[in-house]
Design an enzyme around this catalytic site. Structure first.
Site, mmCIF file in Angstrom:
data_model
loop_
_atom_site.group_PDB
_atom_site.id
_atom_site.type_symbol
_atom_site.label_atom_id
_atom_site.label_comp_id
_atom_site.label_asym_id
_atom_site.label_seq_id
_atom_site.Cartn_x
_atom_site.Cartn_y
_atom_site.Cartn_z
ATOM 1 N N ARG A 98 6.224 -12.822 9.255
ATOM 2 C CA ARG A 98 6.937 -11.565 9.041
ATOM 3 C C ARG A 98 8.363 -11.695 9.535
ATOM 4 N NH1 ARG A 98 4.586 -6.538 9.399
ATOM 5 N NH2 ARG A 98 2.355 -6.455 9.059
ATOM 6 N N GLU A 152 0.882 -1.156 0.000
ATOM 7 C CA GLU A 152 0.000 0.000 0.000
ATOM 8 C C GLU A 152 0.926 1.214 0.000
ATOM 9 O OE1 GLU A 152 -2.192 0.946 3.557
ATOM 10 O OE2 GLU A 152 -3.621 2.186 2.453
ATOM 11 N N LYS A 212 5.121 0.372 11.002
ATOM 12 C CA LYS A 212 5.087 1.703 10.397
ATOM 13 C C LYS A 212 4.760 2.762 11.450
ATOM 14 C CE LYS A 212 3.908 1.366 6.317
ATOM 15 N NZ LYS A 212 3.070 0.966 5.191
#
Length: 550
Positions: A259, A33, A269
């Site tokens: 991850r 994204e 983030k």
RNA sequence: UGGGGUGUCGCCAAGCGGUAAGGCACCGGGUUUUGAUCCCGGCACACGCAGGUUCGAAUCCUGCCACCCCAGCCA
């Protein structure tokens, strides 16, 4: 088919391919994204997606998952492309946007409505939350769940036409409000957002959600393996449900892997954003950041990151990889590729009392094992600078550097002996008076003297001053906890030294260097005359007592 | 106390019923005009725990335990 399947995903593909009769292709996608910068965790996903496709002769899409105009921007779209390309992956003409498919996505939504699989819900966001139930209690049906197809079609058309304000209605999948999987309790498929989109402008006021969009885009692009991280495991039933209720040609499968966790840093983030906004780092590309932009500026090359990713592997296990592994990969890469010069971090003046004349030009290879990297001129003179760490008035046992009366080899130059220590006003060593052995020149040493060791140096008359940025870990703890991670920030993770570098290094077109015996440095792309220490050299020297080795 | 996952050396990670790969880290030693690199050697009688099946189990079964994810109109 493949001699060595290296992880469970590749093994699964092997099995699938073995069962297929006709021709088959592997198609993957990396779907960021555009709402922030990529970090090394993304690199793991990029290496996996592009790597798998490449190994099986397939192809990979770089697809921007841009379904939320509120969070996204063109700035990130550009930065992400730069980072993926920097890593060395080529998406060819397969650069796409989820927003490219908004028209078809809308058609799919209409189809679901027509088949009774979706309905317009007019509950408020708060009401939807309250009727969703909890982890242990089922939700309750929306009062609008049984609206007629005609009403749903009409309402959805008016939503699209912009007749309603944000939040007035949403399109929901009609699945099961009692499902033990919260994602299946009539999830939202479309919401009203009167906001401009970086790619399609103000063409739309309704935007599809991730769950509705991702699976369809995968299918439209004929993606065969949709590789994502573990937190989407619970979304797979929904991914499959959407595709099951549409008649698209392709049938992609979602496979989840864990991850990347890395010690001494954070990957979320939100947390990285705080570091930037609270001024604890100098930006998203601060060399201490785990972002690709930060690593790049620090001096880490893409080859090292790729090597790291392949060593880390792909599994479903939660993991916290040691920073030492990344450092190992960085050193391994730079050891082979970076020219080696000399830089002094904390200069200590050395005067050669018996050196005649103004100086001479010596010569040395840029890399002892890489003659192809060439040679450079190395000025020598009566006044030099060495690193303060390489001199000790009272040396500990097994000291291999300079000390009063001791001999030491100046790398690629002469052997010197320390004859006198000049002390400054406050008792500190201000200067060293040394003598050099004229017949000890590197390469033609006839002195017969065996020096204690070899140290690096620069000639005072020719050296160039430089700012050396010495970085340490951003977090003191291996696992900075999410809650009080601010408390574990290492506030002395950056030290700026006023150093000296040999002139050939300052004028070289190269950007990566090893400063012999000190570490690997990268010329900062933004700050003039500044070198970032990418990583130190390994140092197995442990002072017997409490010395202060470099 | 719902659902979905994961548990093999300090950190990663192979293993897929036949008797524990490899890498990082660490510890020894060798080479070395970088205390670097490079080279050699060492480093899990043990696979979350407890039972069971089997000639044989990290691998199969049962039951526990621990940890991670999920209640956004974020992705």
């Amino acid at each position: 088919m493949l001699e060595s399947a290296t992880d469970f995903i590749r093994q699964q593909i092997d099995r699938e391919l073995a069962a297929v009769v006709g021709p088959s292709a592997v198609v993957t996608r990396f779907p960021p994204e555009p709402n922030g910068y990529l970090h090394i965790g993304h690199a793991k996903s990029i290496c996996l997606n592009f790597g798998v496709a490449e190994e099986y002769g397939g192809r990979t899409y770089l697809r921007f998952d841009d379904t939320n105009p509120l969070a996204e921007s063109l700035e990130y779209v550009k930065a992400i492309q730069q980072d993926v390309a920097w890593l060395g992956f080529d998406w060819g003409d397969r650069l796409t946007f989820a927003s490219d498919y908004f028209e078809r996505l809308h058609q799919c939504a209409v189809k679901l409505i027509e088949n009774g699989n979706a309905y317009v819900c007019s509950l408020s966001q708060e009401e939807i939350r309250q009727t969703r139930g909890t982890l242990t209690e089922p939700g309750v049906d929306s009062p609008h769940r049984n609206r007629s197809v005609r009403d749903n079609l009409d309402l959805f058309a008016r939503m699209k036409a912009g007749e309603f304000p944000d939040g007035a209605h949403v399109l929901r999948a009609r699945i099961d409000m009692a499902s033990p999987n919260l994602n299946m309790r009539d999830p939202v498929l479309y919401r009203i957002r009167h906001a401009a989109h970086h790619n399609v402008g103000d063409a739309w006021v309704i935007y599809p959600t991730y769950d509705f969009t991702h699976c369809i885009c995968d299918a439209l692009e004929n993606v065969t393996h949709s590789l994502c991280t573990l937190e989407f495991e619970d979304h797979r039933p929904l991914y499959d449900w959407v595709l099951d209720n549409l008649s698209l040609n392709a049938r992609p499968r979602q496979i989840e892997f864990s991850r990347l966790g890395l010690e001494h840093t954070v990957m979320s983030k939100r947390l990285l954003q705080r570091l930037v906004s609270e001024g604890l780092v100098e930006g998203w590309d601060d060399p201490r950041m785990p972002t690709l932009a930060g690593l790049r500026r620090r001096g880490v090359r893409p080859q090292a990151i790729r090597d790291f990713c392949s060593r880390v592997g792909v599994t479903k296990q939660d993991n916290q990889v040691a920073m030492e592994l990344l450092e190992f990969c960085v050193r391994r890469d730079l050891e082979e590729t970076a020219p080696k010069g000399m830089g002094v971090v904390n200069p200590l003046r050395v005067r050669l009392a018996n050196y005649p004349g103004d100086g001479e030009a010596l010569e040395a290879p840029w890399h002892p094992r890489r003659p192809d990297l060439g040679r450079r001129s190395l000025p020598f003179g009566p006044v030099l600078h060495i690193d303060r760490e390489d001199f000790a008035v009272m040396p500990p046992p097994k000291w291999k550097r300079l000390s009063p009366g001791a001999h030491v080899r100046l790398r690629y130059a002469y052997i010197i002996r320390c004859d006198e220590v000049v002390t400054g006003a406050n008792g500190e060593v201000a200067e060293l008076i040394c003598s050099y052995l004229p017949n000890s020149k590197s390469g033609s040493d006839a002195s017969g003297v065996k020096p204690a060791g070899v140290i690096h140096w620069v000639a005072a008359h020719a050296a160039k001053p430089a700012k050396l940025r010495l970085y340490e870990r951003l977090f003191k703890e291996r696992s900075p906890s999410g809650a009080d991670f601010m408390a574990s920030v290492n506030h002395s993770s950056l030290a700026i030294a006023s150093g000296l570098v040999e002139p050939a290094l300052a004028t070289s077109r190269e950007a990566h260097f090893q400063f012999e015996r000190v570490g690997y440095f990268h010329r900062d792309p933004k700050l003039p005359n500044t070198y970032n220490r990418t990583v130190t050299l390994r140092d197995s020297w442990r002072p017997p007592s409490g010395g202060q080795p470099s």
